[in-house]
Design a protein around this motif. Structure first.
Motif, PDB file in Angstrom:
ATOM      1  N   VAL A 222     -31.309  -0.537   2.754  1.00  0.00           N
ATOM      2  CA  VAL A 222     -31.511   0.186   4.014  1.00  0.00           C
ATOM      3  C   VAL A 222     -32.621   1.220   3.865  1.00  0.00           C
ATOM      4  CG1 VAL A 222     -30.447   1.745   5.694  1.00  0.00           C
ATOM      5  CG2 VAL A 222     -29.159  -0.200   4.805  1.00  0.00           C
ATOM      6  N   HIS A 223     -32.668   1.898   2.740  1.00  0.00           N
ATOM      7  CA  HIS A 223     -33.723   2.892   2.508  1.00  0.00           C
ATOM      8  C   HIS A 223     -35.094   2.224   2.494  1.00  0.00           C
ATOM      9  CE1 HIS A 223     -35.954   6.164   0.438  1.00  0.00           C
ATOM     10  NE2 HIS A 223     -35.080   6.937   1.067  1.00  0.00           N
ATOM     11  N   HIS A 224     -35.185   1.084   1.841  1.00  0.00           N
ATOM     12  CA  HIS A 224     -36.440   0.339   1.807  1.00  0.00           C
ATOM     13  C   HIS A 224     -36.811  -0.138   3.216  1.00  0.00           C
ATOM     14  CE1 HIS A 224     -39.600  -2.186   0.128  1.00  0.00           C
ATOM     15  NE2 HIS A 224     -39.150  -3.182   0.877  1.00  0.00           N
ATOM     16  N   TYR A 225     -35.810  -0.561   3.961  1.00  0.00           N
ATOM     17  CA  TYR A 225     -36.016  -1.007   5.344  1.00  0.00           C
ATOM     18  C   TYR A 225     -36.605   0.116   6.194  1.00  0.00           C
ATOM     19  CZ  TYR A 225     -34.505  -2.224  10.142  1.00  0.00           C
ATOM     20  OH  TYR A 225     -34.427  -2.454  11.489  1.00  0.00           O
ATOM     21  N   LEU A 226     -36.061   1.309   6.064  1.00  0.00           N
ATOM     22  CA  LEU A 226     -36.556   2.440   6.843  1.00  0.00           C
ATOM     23  C   LEU A 226     -37.983   2.819   6.458  1.00  0.00           C
ATOM     24  CD1 LEU A 226     -33.457   4.838   7.065  1.00  0.00           C
ATOM     25  CD2 LEU A 226     -34.479   3.491   8.900  1.00  0.00           C
ATOM     26  N   GLN A 227     -38.282   2.764   5.178  1.00  0.00           N
ATOM     27  CA  GLN A 227     -39.616   3.144   4.711  1.00  0.00           C
ATOM     28  C   GLN A 227     -40.695   2.151   5.128  1.00  0.00           C
ATOM     29  OE1 GLN A 227     -38.896   3.681   0.468  1.00  0.00           O
ATOM     30  NE2 GLN A 227     -39.042   5.900   0.720  1.00  0.00           N
ATOM     31  N   SER A 228     -40.280   0.977   5.555  1.00  0.00           N
ATOM     32  CA  SER A 228     -41.249  -0.048   5.949  1.00  0.00           C
ATOM     33  C   SER A 228     -41.696   0.094   7.403  1.00  0.00           C
ATOM     34  CB  SER A 228     -40.649  -1.444   5.737  1.00  0.00           C
ATOM     35  OG  SER A 228     -39.595  -1.681   6.665  1.00  0.00           O
ATOM     36  N   GLN A 229     -41.251   1.159   8.075  1.00  0.00           N
ATOM     37  CA  GLN A 229     -41.572   1.370   9.485  1.00  0.00           C
ATOM     38  C   GLN A 229     -41.561   2.871   9.774  1.00  0.00           C
ATOM     39  OE1 GLN A 229     -37.966   0.387  12.043  1.00  0.00           O
ATOM     40  NE2 GLN A 229     -37.336  -0.480  10.076  1.00  0.00           N
ATOM     41  N   PRO A 230     -42.087   3.297  10.908  1.00  0.00           N
ATOM     42  CA  PRO A 230     -41.996   4.721  11.263  1.00  0.00           C
ATOM     43  C   PRO A 230     -40.530   5.147  11.346  1.00  0.00           C
ATOM     44  CG  PRO A 230     -43.594   3.614  12.648  1.00  0.00           C
ATOM     45  CD  PRO A 230     -42.884   2.532  11.899  1.00  0.00           C
TER      46      PRO A 230
ATOM     47  N   VAL B  70     -27.989  11.376   4.869  1.00  0.00           N
ATOM     48  CA  VAL B  70     -27.543  10.391   5.855  1.00  0.00           C
ATOM     49  C   VAL B  70     -28.682   9.428   6.121  1.00  0.00           C
ATOM     50  CG1 VAL B  70     -26.764  10.021   8.232  1.00  0.00           C
ATOM     51  CG2 VAL B  70     -25.963  12.026   6.961  1.00  0.00           C
ATOM     52  N   LEU B  71     -28.403   8.140   6.011  1.00  0.00           N
ATOM     53  CA  LEU B  71     -29.344   7.102   6.435  1.00  0.00           C
ATOM     54  C   LEU B  71     -28.752   6.429   7.657  1.00  0.00           C
ATOM     55  CD1 LEU B  71     -30.581   5.147   3.250  1.00  0.00           C
ATOM     56  CD2 LEU B  71     -31.617   7.108   4.383  1.00  0.00           C
ATOM     57  N   ASN B  72     -29.528   6.380   8.737  1.00  0.00           N
ATOM     58  CA  ASN B  72     -29.042   5.759   9.967  1.00  0.00           C
ATOM     59  C   ASN B  72     -30.068   4.733  10.437  1.00  0.00           C
ATOM     60  OD1 ASN B  72     -27.954   5.073  12.420  1.00  0.00           O
ATOM     61  ND2 ASN B  72     -27.707   7.164  13.158  1.00  0.00           N
ATOM     62  N   ALA B  73     -29.740   3.459  10.231  1.00  0.00           N
ATOM     63  CA  ALA B  73     -30.651   2.359  10.573  1.00  0.00           C
ATOM     64  C   ALA B  73     -29.949   1.395  11.520  1.00  0.00           C
ATOM     65  CB  ALA B  73     -31.101   1.633   9.312  1.00  0.00           C
ATOM     66  N   PRO B  74     -29.948   1.673  12.820  1.00  0.00           N
ATOM     67  CA  PRO B  74     -29.236   0.808  13.766  1.00  0.00           C
ATOM     68  C   PRO B  74     -29.795  -0.608  13.850  1.00  0.00           C
ATOM     69  CG  PRO B  74     -30.575   2.428  14.928  1.00  0.00           C
ATOM     70  CD  PRO B  74     -30.577   2.829  13.489  1.00  0.00           C
ATOM     71  N   GLY B  75     -31.069  -0.795  13.476  1.00  0.00           N
ATOM     72  CA  GLY B  75     -31.667  -2.121  13.561  1.00  0.00           C
ATOM     73  C   GLY B  75     -31.431  -2.989  12.343  1.00  0.00           C
ATOM     74  N   PHE B  76     -30.822  -2.445  11.312  1.00  0.00           N
ATOM     75  CA  PHE B  76     -30.551  -3.215  10.095  1.00  0.00           C
ATOM     76  C   PHE B  76     -29.350  -4.124  10.314  1.00  0.00           C
ATOM     77  CE2 PHE B  76     -28.705  -4.014   5.956  1.00  0.00           C
ATOM     78  CZ  PHE B  76     -29.798  -4.209   5.136  1.00  0.00           C
ATOM     79  N   THR B  77     -29.426  -5.343   9.823  1.00  0.00           N
ATOM     80  CA  THR B  77     -28.324  -6.293   9.951  1.00  0.00           C
ATOM     81  C   THR B  77     -27.632  -6.486   8.612  1.00  0.00           C
ATOM     82  OG1 THR B  77     -29.464  -7.483  11.730  1.00  0.00           O
ATOM     83  CG2 THR B  77     -27.667  -8.639  10.599  1.00  0.00           C
ATOM     84  N   CYS B  78     -26.345  -6.163   8.560  1.00  0.00           N
ATOM     85  CA  CYS B  78     -25.560  -6.392   7.350  1.00  0.00           C
ATOM     86  C   CYS B  78     -25.052  -7.837   7.323  1.00  0.00           C
ATOM     87  CB  CYS B  78     -24.361  -5.441   7.307  1.00  0.00           C
ATOM     88  SG  CYS B  78     -24.772  -3.691   7.224  1.00  0.00           S
ATOM     89  N   HIS B  79     -24.897  -8.356   6.126  1.00  0.00           N
ATOM     90  CA  HIS B  79     -24.354  -9.705   5.934  1.00  0.00           C
ATOM     91  C   HIS B  79     -23.115  -9.580   5.051  1.00  0.00           C
ATOM     92  CE1 HIS B  79     -27.922 -11.525   7.745  1.00  0.00           C
ATOM     93  NE2 HIS B  79     -28.641 -10.668   7.036  1.00  0.00           N
ATOM     94  N   PRO B  80     -21.928  -9.802   5.611  1.00  0.00           N
ATOM     95  CA  PRO B  80     -20.691  -9.577   4.862  1.00  0.00           C
ATOM     96  C   PRO B  80     -20.646 -10.270   3.504  1.00  0.00           C
ATOM     97  CG  PRO B  80     -20.194  -9.917   7.177  1.00  0.00           C
ATOM     98  CD  PRO B  80     -21.670 -10.170   7.018  1.00  0.00           C
ATOM     99  N   ASP B  81     -21.106 -11.492   3.420  1.00  0.00           N
ATOM    100  CA  ASP B  81     -21.059 -12.210   2.145  1.00  0.00           C
ATOM    101  C   ASP B  81     -21.934 -11.554   1.091  1.00  0.00           C
ATOM    102  OD1 ASP B  81     -19.353 -14.021   3.267  1.00  0.00           O
ATOM    103  OD2 ASP B  81     -20.898 -15.538   3.663  1.00  0.00           O
ATOM    104  N   LYS B  82     -23.032 -10.977   1.537  1.00  0.00           N
ATOM    105  CA  LYS B  82     -23.975 -10.352   0.611  1.00  0.00           C
ATOM    106  C   LYS B  82     -23.647  -8.881   0.356  1.00  0.00           C
ATOM    107  CE  LYS B  82     -28.913  -9.195   0.142  1.00  0.00           C
ATOM    108  NZ  LYS B  82     -30.239  -9.251   0.805  1.00  0.00           N
ATOM    109  N   HIS B  83     -23.286  -8.165   1.417  1.00  0.00           N
ATOM    110  CA  HIS B  83     -23.171  -6.712   1.308  1.00  0.00           C
ATOM    111  C   HIS B  83     -21.728  -6.206   1.177  1.00  0.00           C
ATOM    112  CE1 HIS B  83     -27.129  -7.051   3.616  1.00  0.00           C
ATOM    113  NE2 HIS B  83     -27.454  -6.575   2.438  1.00  0.00           N
ATOM    114  N   GLY B  84     -20.740  -7.070   1.390  1.00  0.00           N
ATOM    115  CA  GLY B  84     -19.346  -6.646   1.269  1.00  0.00           C
ATOM    116  C   GLY B  84     -18.822  -5.927   2.492  1.00  0.00           C
ATOM    117  N   THR B  85     -19.533  -6.032   3.609  1.00  0.00           N
ATOM    118  CA  THR B  85     -19.120  -5.371   4.835  1.00  0.00           C
ATOM    119  C   THR B  85     -18.174  -6.263   5.642  1.00  0.00           C
ATOM    120  OG1 THR B  85     -21.066  -6.229   6.001  1.00  0.00           O
ATOM    121  CG2 THR B  85     -21.267  -4.056   4.958  1.00  0.00           C
ATOM    122  N   HIS B  86     -17.648  -5.713   6.729  1.00  0.00           N
ATOM    123  CA  HIS B  86     -16.749  -6.473   7.593  1.00  0.00           C
ATOM    124  C   HIS B  86     -17.517  -7.294   8.614  1.00  0.00           C
ATOM    125  CE1 HIS B  86     -14.420  -6.713  11.439  1.00  0.00           C
ATOM    126  NE2 HIS B  86     -13.506  -7.206  10.638  1.00  0.00           N
TER     127      HIS B  86
END
Length: 523
Positions: A82-90, A146-162
């Motif tokens: 997510v941090h890398h994702y944010l740094q790749s854009q304004p 706090v990192l807040n990236a509403p445009g990031f897409t989590c993938h449960p199989d990869k990231h362990g999210t719900h």
């Protein structure tokens, strides 16, 4: 190779609004507020909230359906992505504090993908003054991130999210991660949960409540209003006759109470100038409207719930003319538990001793009216939420109840249970108490006009009810009188009492607290 962007740092509200419009994140309304949409995420997502399970805090957290564990390794990997994702854009950076008590606040660095989420943080958290240095917080000396990236897409199989989004708190590294979560309330509630965990270790009761005061002086006696969404917590604290401290999150120390926030986050559904003038006039340039429908002239249609019934506005405390600028106050002259009783069993006011206060604090009884959780729009019914905010209190409930009793004992503060829900029959029959009727109850409480010697006992619910209250029809004080059939009332009251008793079986508390609740006995 991806470009690496430096963040826009500490922009003003006007600059953030300019960026939000240029980025097509939202548009200005006729009132001057910034209107945004959060897509399908129009409320909190409790199934997507986690706490990293690590050695230092794992034995202090009440793990279960609310506080779900998350792998430390998965958190590190997701944070990096997510941090890398944010740094790749304004993106946008701001520095704030959570807590108006300098000795018990969090210093927070908030990094957001969108300008409007940074504006939300700018409104809701306490802005650090230029050249302000830490006074050495008792809570934590290092910044939380706090990192807040509403445009990031989590993938449960990869990231362990719900799901494709997640809110994750890591106490060990002092970080909060929000990924795929456009609803801004997730950010403030995550940091509220952090403080709810940390403050308790420093003899401070964290509270999901609003607060106002008699005068603008920071030592003025205050009133606290506990309650879940839809009970009137924000509306009733925004009283034109009193000075606002805050509308949602506070701490109560041996020195008094203090706001955790720098702004307000109010519901907008059916908002009217007449009934809620302070909130109405706070919606202007600098405010952020979430999921409020606009007409073709960009005038807000507050009655329109086509996007969600959980329409919201965030605005800084400066938008409220009558406020306590110190953001703190003295010990309360009254503690008020607000409940929206759908069953029409509870009276509009009851007096609680400290044990009954602990019982109803732990029970947190109300209705799912105007729920802030997505997917709950159809779930209109009775509910219990520990401490009037179970999703935000990571420790075992008894820790908070014991702190409440301690504060009440030290200060001899009276406690009241106020029903802002139904009278004359259960939902959808009967009617809901009007705001004017509830304001009459609240005025009598905060002005010290409740005659505690002129009361009677409601046996089934084990409540002490005043016989008279200025500004309120006396027949309303005794619910049974407003039902067409007294037998139906008593049957419904017994059902509610038994629900209380069944719910309370989960708590291991002093027997005096248990006995202070409903008995279920007949009249």
């Amino acid at each position: 190779m991806h470009a690496h962007f430096k963040p826009y740092v500490s922009l003003t509200a006007a600059e953030l609004i300019e960026h939000a419009i240029q980025n097509n994140e939202g548009r200005l309304t006729a009132s001057g507020a910034l209107a945004v949409s959060t897509g399908s995420r129009t409320g909190r997502s409790p199934l997507d909230r986690f706490i990293v399970k690590e050695p230092e805090t794992k034995d202090k957290i009440d793990w279960g359906k609310i506080n779900k564990p998350f792998s430390a390794n998965d958190f590190e990997n997701l944070w990096f992505e997510v941090h890398h994702y944010l740094q790749s854009q304004p993106h946008y950076l701001g520095n704030y504090q959570v807590g108006a008590d300098e000795e018990n606040c969090l210093e927070v660095e908030v990094l957001t993908q969108t300008a409007w989420h940074q504006l939300f943080a700018h409104n809701m958290f306490i802005r650090k003054r230029a050249n302000q240095t830490s006074s050495g917080s008792n809570i934590q000396k290092l910044n939380w991130q706090v990192l807040n990236a509403p445009g990031f897409t989590c993938h449960p199989d990869k990231h362990g999210t719900h799901s494709d989004g997640a809110v994750i708190i890591d106490f060990a590294s002092q970080r909060v991660l929000l990924a795929g979560m456009p609803y801004a309330g997730e950010m403030k509630k995550a940091l509220f949960s952090v403080q709810n965990f940390l403050l308790a270790e420093h003899d401070i009761l964290p509270m999901h409540c609003s607060a106002n005061a008699e005068t603008a002086d920071k030592t003025s006696r205050t009133a606290l209003y506990f309650g879940l969404s839809g009970t009137g917590k924000t509306t009733l604290s925004a009283d034109p006759k009193r000075y606002l401290i805050g509308d949602d999150e506070h701490g109560w120390s041996r020195n008094g109470i203090f706001n955790l926030e720098g702004g307000c986050y109010a519901k907008c559904i059916d908002l009217s100038e007449k009934q809620e003038p302070l909130i109405w006039y706070a919606i202007k340039f600098g405010a952020v409207l979430e999921n409020v429908v606009l007409d073709k002239e960009r005038i807000e249609k507050y009655e329109d719930d086509s996007l969600t019934a959980n329409t919201r506005v965030s605005y800084p405390l400066e938008h409220i003319p009558k406020r306590v600028t110190a953001n703190k106050g003295g010990h309360p002259s009254a503690v008020i538990f607000l409940t929206c009783d759908l069953s029409s069993v509870l009276p509009p006011i009851a007096i609680l001793d400290q044990y009954a206060a602990a019982y109803h604090f732990l029970s947190g009884y109300t209705a799912l009216v105007g729920s802030t959780e997505i997917g709950s729009q159809a779930a209109i019914g009775a509910t219990f939420s520990t401490c009037f905010g179970a999703p935000f209190f990571p420790r075992p409930a008894a820790d908070y109840a014991n702190l409440l009793i301690k504060r009440l004992t030290e200060t001899n503060t009276p406690v009241y249970l106020v029903n802002t829900g139904w009278t004359g029959g259960p939902y959808p029959n009967g009617r809901r108490f009007s705001i004017d009727e509830t304001r009459a109850v609240i005025s009598a409480i905060v002005e010290g006009k409740i005659d505690k010697d002129d009361c009677r006992k409601m046996e089934i619910m084990n409540l002490t009810v005043p016989n008279h209250l200025n500004g309120l029809d006396e027949t309303l004080l005794w619910p049974e009188k407003n039902w067409h059939n007294p037998v139906d009332y008593r049957s419904t009251a017994l059902q509610l009492a038994n629900r209380f008793i069944d719910n309370f079986k989960q708590y291991q508390v002093d027997e005096k607290i248990r006995q202070a609740g409903p008995s279920g006995a007949g009249i």
